[in-house]
Design a protein around this motif. Structure first.
Motif, PDB file in Angstrom:
ATOM      1  N   ASP A 179      -4.127  88.094  84.746  1.00 27.04           N
ATOM      2  CA  ASP A 179      -5.248  87.583  83.956  1.00 27.04           C
ATOM      3  C   ASP A 179      -6.581  87.860  84.639  1.00 27.04           C
ATOM      4  N   GLY A 199       2.136  88.166  76.556  1.00 24.35           N
ATOM      5  CA  GLY A 199       0.767  88.529  76.912  1.00 24.35           C
ATOM      6  C   GLY A 199       0.613  89.280  78.214  1.00 24.35           C
ATOM      7  N   LYS A 233      -2.908 100.883  76.940  1.00 28.58           N
ATOM      8  CA  LYS A 233      -2.135 101.668  75.983  1.00 28.58           C
ATOM      9  C   LYS A 233      -2.031 103.113  76.419  1.00 28.58           C
ATOM     10  N   TYR A 246      -5.687  89.680  73.556  1.00 26.99           N
ATOM     11  CA  TYR A 246      -4.878  90.713  72.910  1.00 26.99           C
ATOM     12  C   TYR A 246      -5.632  91.309  71.726  1.00 26.99           C
ATOM     13  N   LYS A 266      -1.808  80.788  76.724  1.00 22.69           N
ATOM     14  CA  LYS A 266      -1.331  81.625  75.626  1.00 22.69           C
ATOM     15  C   LYS A 266      -2.406  81.801  74.554  1.00 22.69           C
ATOM     16  N   ASP A 318      -8.675  93.310  72.840  1.00 23.90           N
ATOM     17  CA  ASP A 318      -8.237  94.590  73.386  1.00 23.90           C
ATOM     18  C   ASP A 318      -7.753  95.515  72.275  1.00 23.90           C
ATOM     19  N   TYR A 319      -6.992  94.945  71.319  1.00 28.85           N
ATOM     20  CA  TYR A 319      -6.448  95.747  70.216  1.00 28.85           C
ATOM     21  C   TYR A 319      -7.574  96.393  69.412  1.00 28.85           C
ATOM     22  N   THR A 336       1.618  92.486  78.922  1.00 35.82           N
ATOM     23  CA  THR A 336       1.331  93.910  78.739  1.00 35.82           C
ATOM     24  C   THR A 336      -0.166  94.133  78.535  1.00 35.82           C
ATOM     25  N   PHE A 337      -0.679  95.154  79.183  1.00 39.53           N
ATOM     26  CA  PHE A 337      -2.100  95.489  79.091  1.00 39.53           C
ATOM     27  C   PHE A 337      -2.248  97.004  79.160  1.00 39.53           C
ATOM     28  N   VAL A 384      -4.707  84.372  76.036  1.00 36.29           N
ATOM     29  CA  VAL A 384      -4.038  85.674  76.002  1.00 36.29           C
ATOM     30  C   VAL A 384      -4.051  86.252  74.594  1.00 36.29           C
ATOM     31  N   ALA A 385      -3.836  85.398  73.587  1.00 35.35           N
ATOM     32  CA  ALA A 385      -3.864  85.871  72.195  1.00 35.35           C
ATOM     33  C   ALA A 385      -5.243  86.416  71.845  1.00 35.35           C
ATOM     34  N   THR A 421      -7.558  91.568  84.368  1.00 29.31           N
ATOM     35  CA  THR A 421      -7.975  92.016  83.034  1.00 29.31           C
ATOM     36  C   THR A 421      -9.275  91.376  82.590  1.00 29.31           C
TER      37      THR A 421
END
Length: 501
Positions: free
Chosen positions: A153, A470, A475, A38, A31, A41-42, A472-473, A34-35, A156
């Protein structure tokens, strides 16, 4: 990946024992990663959007200036209003959550015990993808959630051309979805079924590419452990891509380990069935003809699994090299090294692998061309070997005489021995036709597995929403995957900011 600068203190006075154990648990570590992913990616997507928006505005300004449109003219006002409208559409799409309704299903191309794979097109971008759909409750009761998360994972974590690329990962209340690049040439099993025994130079080409693909997985810190020809797909140019990373995780399901041990123990007193090379090849072909989805059965995968994995013993990256050695043997001999006429015979062969592994020998004049060269047999025995002496690194493979002449740094630019004949980007000719009763007959055992899965009792403990944190990947809107609305049309060269590791 460091989350705290050296020399700083997270908590005064240190952690209590239970806190340290919690921080070291695989779930918390995942996690945390993943954070980080995230936020990477954001911000990459946000920065990419800003850059593409500036480019669109610059093109608009250059176009109006070239036509000598004054900013105070009615024509400019109309065009600027239209430009702003297009920007609002892009923003709305970026804010919209991905849903399965945004994909047009073209055809089914795969079927497994836990879900289906469809050829699909994303409606607003026109992207063609392989959409994998899996039911959450089924994954939960079969203890497969971790495997799906690991697959997500891995997909990505890198943008190498050797691994199938992930475009989107999303979920709804009932299902999770992985939208991956569509690889139109089918899996390598299809190629093997059509070609039979491979020429040595062709076997060298394909196994070399498979080693390169597996090496990319190892560089990420993962071991596949369940490699077989079905895990390798053939792309539109005839080159190989590795897929299906469900078991490439830290530990096998204890139930699976126990079931493998039980099968080995059951045959410990069985006698080895002595068969000639020609008999084994003919027997394997007949089994394949009767059951084309042989690898989806319980017997299929262990044909290529290393002994230490089957026995639940400690293992290293070399277990994948054992599997590739078995695949190379099949390329050159026409059958896997430990295949038998029955499931029990196969398990007996695996139990006694040191006695069963023999160099294929043909006596008939018309079959002499199938005899292996000394160098090819030596390569196989460096891979199908005891863990203490087995090859474990790509540089060992590259240095073997069998691979002399392979251009390891330029493999994907070398013309492949077989290039798929495709009519379009949505050609499904190299996959089974799921509307054909004849092709569906191949999936009888898969359907039986699905029935058995459905009979498994639901767990009394309900899984929480946090299980899929975590997942979702990707947009909607312009960005890594977007084309036609301001996103880049430049092919990914593996050096973009979207490569996290």
């Amino acid at each position: 990946m460091d989350t705290v600068k050296a020399g700083t203190t997270i908590k005064q006075g240190g952690f209590q024992l239970w806190e340290r154990e919690l921080l070291e648990s695989p779930e918390v570590k995942r996690k945390a990663t993943v954070a980080q992913l995230y936020f990477f990616d954001y911000y990459f997507q946000a920065l990419g959007y800003i850059a593409s928006r500036k480019e669109r505005r610059a093109r608009f300004d250059a176009d109006t200036e070239e036509r000598n449109l004054s900013v105070t003219s009615p024509q400019y006002a109309r065009e600027f209003k239209s430009y702003c409208g297009r920007e609002r559409v892009i923003l709305r799409r970026r804010r919209t959550k991905l849903r399965v309704e945004q994909f047009h299903i073209i055809a089914q191309v795969g079927q497994g015990g836990y879900g289906e794979v469809f050829l699909a097109r994303k409606l607003e971008t026109g992207e063609v993808c392989a959409l994998k759909k899996m039911r959450k409750k089924t994954l939960f009761k079969m203890d497969e959630i971790r495997h799906v998360l690991v697959e997500r994972d891995i997909l990505t974590a890198t943008k190498t051309p050797w691994l199938v690329r992930l475009l989107y990962a999303f979920q709804d209340a009932e299902h999770v979805y992985l939208a991956m690049e569509y690889v139109p040439g089918g899996d390598f099993r299809t190629l093997l079924n059509n070609s039979g025994v491979l020429k040595e130079e062709h076997a060298r080409f394909y196994i070399g590419e498979m080693f390169a693909a597996v090496n990319e997985l190892h560089r990420l810190g993962y071991i596949h452990r369940d490699l077989k020809p079905e895990n390798f797909l053939v792309d539109g140019t005839g080159h190989v891509k590795l897929t299906d990373f469900g078991l490439a995780t830290g530990a096998l399901n204890p139930k699976l380990i126990e079931s493998l041990k039980i099968k080995l123990d059951k045959v410990k007193d069985n006698e080895i069935v002595q068969r000639s090379t020609l008999e084994r090849r003919s027997l394997y072909r007949s089994i394949r003809n009767v059951d084309p989805r042989y690898a989806d059965s319980v017997v299929g995968s262990p044909d290529y699994m290393a002994p230490e994995v089957l026995r639940g013993k400690p293992y290293s990256y070399s277990v994948d090299y054992w599997s590739l050695g078995c695949i190379l043997f099949e390329f050159l001999a026409g059958f896997p090294p430990f295949s038998g006429g029955t499931p029990d015979e196969t398990w007996t062969n695996l139990k006694n692998w040191t006695k069963v592994l023999k160099r294929p020998e043909y006596d008939r004049p018309e079959d002499l061309i199938f005899n292996l060269t000394d160098i090819a047999w030596d390569a196989i025995t460096r891979l199908i070997a005891h863990a203490s002496v087995r090859y474990v690194a790509l540089n060992q493979v590259m240095g073997h005489p069998f691979f002399k002449g392979v251009h390891w740094d330029d493999m994907r630019n070398t013309r492949a021995p077989f290039v798929p004949a495709l009519d379009s980007e949505i050609d499904t000719g190299y996959y089974d036709d799921f509307t054909s009763p004849e092709d569906m007959a191949k999936y009888a055992e898969v359907k039986e597995k699905q029935k058995n899965v459905s009979k498994v009792k639901e767990k009394e403990v309900q899984f929480g929403r946090g299980v899929w944190v975590g997942f979702t990947f990707g947009k909607n809107g312009p960005g890594v995957n977007m084309k036609g609305l301001g996103g880049s049309d430049t092919p990914d060269d593996g050096s973009t900011l979207t490569t996290i590791f």
